[in-house]
Design a protein around this motif. Structure first.
Motif, PDB file in Angstrom:
ATOM      1  N   THR A 147     -53.227  42.707 -31.170  1.00  0.00           N
ATOM      2  CA  THR A 147     -54.648  42.820 -31.461  1.00  0.00           C
ATOM      3  C   THR A 147     -55.429  42.116 -30.351  1.00  0.00           C
ATOM      4  N   ASP A 148     -56.740  42.095 -30.476  1.00  0.00           N
ATOM      5  CA  ASP A 148     -57.554  41.425 -29.462  1.00  0.00           C
ATOM      6  C   ASP A 148     -57.242  39.931 -29.389  1.00  0.00           C
ATOM      7  N   ASN A 149     -56.879  39.330 -30.524  1.00  0.00           N
ATOM      8  CA  ASN A 149     -56.692  37.882 -30.584  1.00  0.00           C
ATOM      9  C   ASN A 149     -55.235  37.437 -30.514  1.00  0.00           C
ATOM     10  N   TYR A 150     -54.327  38.250 -31.048  1.00  0.00           N
ATOM     11  CA  TYR A 150     -52.945  37.817 -31.225  1.00  0.00           C
ATOM     12  C   TYR A 150     -51.945  38.885 -30.783  1.00  0.00           C
ATOM     13  N   ASP A 151     -50.723  38.422 -30.468  1.00  0.00           N
ATOM     14  CA  ASP A 151     -49.549  39.284 -30.407  1.00  0.00           C
ATOM     15  C   ASP A 151     -48.648  38.848 -31.553  1.00  0.00           C
ATOM     16  N   TYR A 152     -48.525  39.677 -32.577  1.00  0.00           N
ATOM     17  CA  TYR A 152     -47.701  39.351 -33.744  1.00  0.00           C
ATOM     18  C   TYR A 152     -46.291  39.891 -33.549  1.00  0.00           C
ATOM     19  N   HIS A 153     -45.289  39.123 -34.010  1.00  0.00           N
ATOM     20  CA  HIS A 153     -43.911  39.596 -34.079  1.00  0.00           C
ATOM     21  C   HIS A 153     -43.427  39.360 -35.514  1.00  0.00           C
ATOM     22  N   TYR A 154     -43.409  40.431 -36.312  1.00  0.00           N
ATOM     23  CA  TYR A 154     -42.983  40.326 -37.713  1.00  0.00           C
ATOM     24  C   TYR A 154     -41.457  40.328 -37.771  1.00  0.00           C
ATOM     25  N   LEU A 155     -40.897  39.270 -38.360  1.00  0.00           N
ATOM     26  CA  LEU A 155     -39.445  39.106 -38.414  1.00  0.00           C
ATOM     27  C   LEU A 155     -38.871  39.587 -39.752  1.00  0.00           C
ATOM     28  N   CYS A 156     -37.563  39.886 -39.727  1.00  0.00           N
ATOM     29  CA  CYS A 156     -36.812  40.205 -40.956  1.00  0.00           C
ATOM     30  C   CYS A 156     -37.439  41.364 -41.727  1.00  0.00           C
ATOM     31  N   THR A 157     -37.875  42.400 -41.011  1.00  0.00           N
ATOM     32  CA  THR A 157     -38.530  43.522 -41.677  1.00  0.00           C
ATOM     33  C   THR A 157     -37.554  44.449 -42.390  1.00  0.00           C
ATOM     34  N   ASP A 158     -36.237  44.178 -42.285  1.00  0.00           N
ATOM     35  CA  ASP A 158     -35.279  44.994 -43.024  1.00  0.00           C
ATOM     36  C   ASP A 158     -35.264  44.644 -44.509  1.00  0.00           C
ATOM     37  N   LEU A 159     -35.816  43.500 -44.887  1.00  0.00           N
ATOM     38  CA  LEU A 159     -35.889  43.113 -46.302  1.00  0.00           C
ATOM     39  C   LEU A 159     -37.193  43.600 -46.902  1.00  0.00           C
ATOM     40  N   PRO A 202     -42.304  35.931 -42.428  1.00  0.00           N
ATOM     41  CA  PRO A 202     -42.222  35.101 -41.212  1.00  0.00           C
ATOM     42  C   PRO A 202     -42.768  35.853 -40.004  1.00  0.00           C
ATOM     43  N   ILE A 203     -43.609  35.184 -39.227  1.00  0.00           N
ATOM     44  CA  ILE A 203     -44.254  35.827 -38.078  1.00  0.00           C
ATOM     45  C   ILE A 203     -44.298  34.846 -36.905  1.00  0.00           C
ATOM     46  N   VAL A 204     -43.833  35.285 -35.746  1.00  0.00           N
ATOM     47  CA  VAL A 204     -44.041  34.523 -34.521  1.00  0.00           C
ATOM     48  C   VAL A 204     -45.269  35.131 -33.846  1.00  0.00           C
ATOM     49  N   THR A 205     -46.256  34.299 -33.536  1.00  0.00           N
ATOM     50  CA  THR A 205     -47.529  34.796 -33.026  1.00  0.00           C
ATOM     51  C   THR A 205     -47.916  34.119 -31.715  1.00  0.00           C
ATOM     52  N   ARG A 206     -48.289  34.936 -30.751  1.00  0.00           N
ATOM     53  CA  ARG A 206     -48.868  34.416 -29.511  1.00  0.00           C
ATOM     54  C   ARG A 206     -50.385  34.492 -29.655  1.00  0.00           C
ATOM     55  N   ILE A 207     -51.027  33.337 -29.579  1.00  0.00           N
ATOM     56  CA  ILE A 207     -52.472  33.242 -29.785  1.00  0.00           C
ATOM     57  C   ILE A 207     -53.181  33.295 -28.437  1.00  0.00           C
ATOM     58  N   ARG A 208     -54.090  34.282 -28.286  1.00  0.00           N
ATOM     59  CA  ARG A 208     -54.792  34.449 -27.018  1.00  0.00           C
ATOM     60  C   ARG A 208     -56.280  34.156 -27.100  1.00  0.00           C
ATOM     61  N   ALA A 209     -56.867  34.249 -28.301  1.00  0.00           N
ATOM     62  CA  ALA A 209     -58.292  33.931 -28.460  1.00  0.00           C
ATOM     63  C   ALA A 209     -58.514  32.456 -28.136  1.00  0.00           C
ATOM     64  N   ARG A 210     -59.608  32.151 -27.427  1.00  0.00           N
ATOM     65  CA  ARG A 210     -59.827  30.775 -26.957  1.00  0.00           C
ATOM     66  C   ARG A 210     -61.008  30.084 -27.620  1.00  0.00           C
ATOM     67  N   SER A 211     -61.677  30.760 -28.531  1.00  0.00           N
ATOM     68  CA  SER A 211     -62.793  30.128 -29.235  1.00  0.00           C
ATOM     69  C   SER A 211     -63.037  30.857 -30.541  1.00  0.00           C
ATOM     70  N   ALA A 212     -63.706  30.185 -31.477  1.00  0.00           N
ATOM     71  CA  ALA A 212     -64.034  30.805 -32.752  1.00  0.00           C
ATOM     72  C   ALA A 212     -64.963  31.996 -32.542  1.00  0.00           C
ATOM     73  N   ALA A 213     -65.859  31.881 -31.560  1.00  0.00           N
ATOM     74  CA  ALA A 213     -66.790  32.978 -31.283  1.00  0.00           C
ATOM     75  C   ALA A 213     -66.031  34.204 -30.776  1.00  0.00           C
ATOM     76  N   GLU A 214     -65.035  33.970 -29.928  1.00  0.00           N
ATOM     77  CA  GLU A 214     -64.224  35.076 -29.416  1.00  0.00           C
ATOM     78  C   GLU A 214     -63.381  35.689 -30.525  1.00  0.00           C
ATOM     79  N   PHE A 215     -62.896  34.853 -31.449  1.00  0.00           N
ATOM     80  CA  PHE A 215     -62.058  35.336 -32.537  1.00  0.00           C
ATOM     81  C   PHE A 215     -62.827  36.263 -33.462  1.00  0.00           C
ATOM     82  N   GLY A 216     -64.046  35.862 -33.820  1.00  0.00           N
ATOM     83  CA  GLY A 216     -64.834  36.664 -34.758  1.00  0.00           C
ATOM     84  C   GLY A 216     -64.785  36.084 -36.163  1.00  0.00           C
ATOM     85  N   ASP A 217     -64.988  36.931 -37.167  1.00  0.00           N
ATOM     86  CA  ASP A 217     -65.031  36.480 -38.557  1.00  0.00           C
ATOM     87  C   ASP A 217     -63.696  35.862 -38.985  1.00  0.00           C
TER      88      ASP A 217
END
Length: 210
Positions: free
Chosen positions: A97-109, A116-131
């Motif tokens: 997404t604009d703010n994150y790279d999500y990696h959803y784990l264990c999706t076979d269950l 469980p989610i490993v997330t790379r956070i790229r947004a650098r401010s609350a204003a950039e993130f949005g609501d």
């Protein structure tokens, strides 16, 4: 005794959907909007679908997005209490997404109460993130790399560094952004809820860019 480690793949999921509907590849293509050649490659595990294409299939076939991640358990199948799943980042379902790279784990269950989610956070401010976002349940966030600034509906922002964590009520508006001086951060998140539709709720938030 050899124990099978086979896990559902998108190929088996797509074949299963088509078999249950009694459709040919051409009929599946007409209903999903995915070319026949692409569907054939997907069903033979020679190609995967992007998140946008999975979303398209979900909307056109009117099935939950999460059903494309693993086979739906048969209603007549007895529930097993000793479930387990090995989470590997290379097997994760990735959503960008604009703010994150999500990696959803264990999706076979299926029907998990914890996501469980490993997330790379790229947004650098609350204003950039949005609501701020909200969803059912609670969540735990552990900082693996970098540092983050946690914004919540009822509390002042807090900075968390590597090795630190936070546990919060997910129904409270919240957002995670990279802290000042940190370009990106990586966190492990675990979202929990008694709502069996938790994964779909999280994916809907992802589609909105949260």
């Amino acid at each position: 005794m050899e124990i099978s480690t086979d896990r559902p793949t998108l190929a088996s999921v797509m074949r299963g959907i088509r078999a249950r509907k009694g459709w040919t590849l051409k009929q599946m293509s007409e209903r999903s909007g995915i070319p026949v050649s692409t569907l054939s490659k997907v069903e033979h595990d020679r190609l995967t679908l992007s998140y946008d294409k999975l979303q398209q299939v979900s909307e056109r076939l009117k099935i939950p997005m999460s059903d494309l991640f693993a086979e739906t358990q048969s209603r007549d199948e007895q529930k097993v209490t000793g479930r387990r799943s090995i989470g590997r980042i290379e097997d994760a379902v990735q959503v960008t997404t604009d703010n994150y790279d999500y990696h959803y784990l264990c999706t076979d269950l299926r029907q998990k109460r914890m996501i469980p989610i490993v997330t790379r956070i790229r947004a650098r401010s609350a204003a950039e993130f949005g609501d701020l976002v909200k969803h059912h349940g609670e969540e735990f966030i552990y900082v693996i790399e970098g540092s983050i600034e946690v914004h919540t509906e009822f509390y002042d922002p807090v900075i968390l560094s590597e090795g630190q964590s936070i546990y919060l009520d997910s129904s409270m508006g919240h957002a995670y952004v990279a802290a000042e001086g940190c370009d990106e951060a990586v966190v492990l998140g675990v979202c929990s809820s008694s709502d069996a539709g938790l994964l779909d709720s999280l994916l809907n938030i992802s589609k909105r860019g949260g």
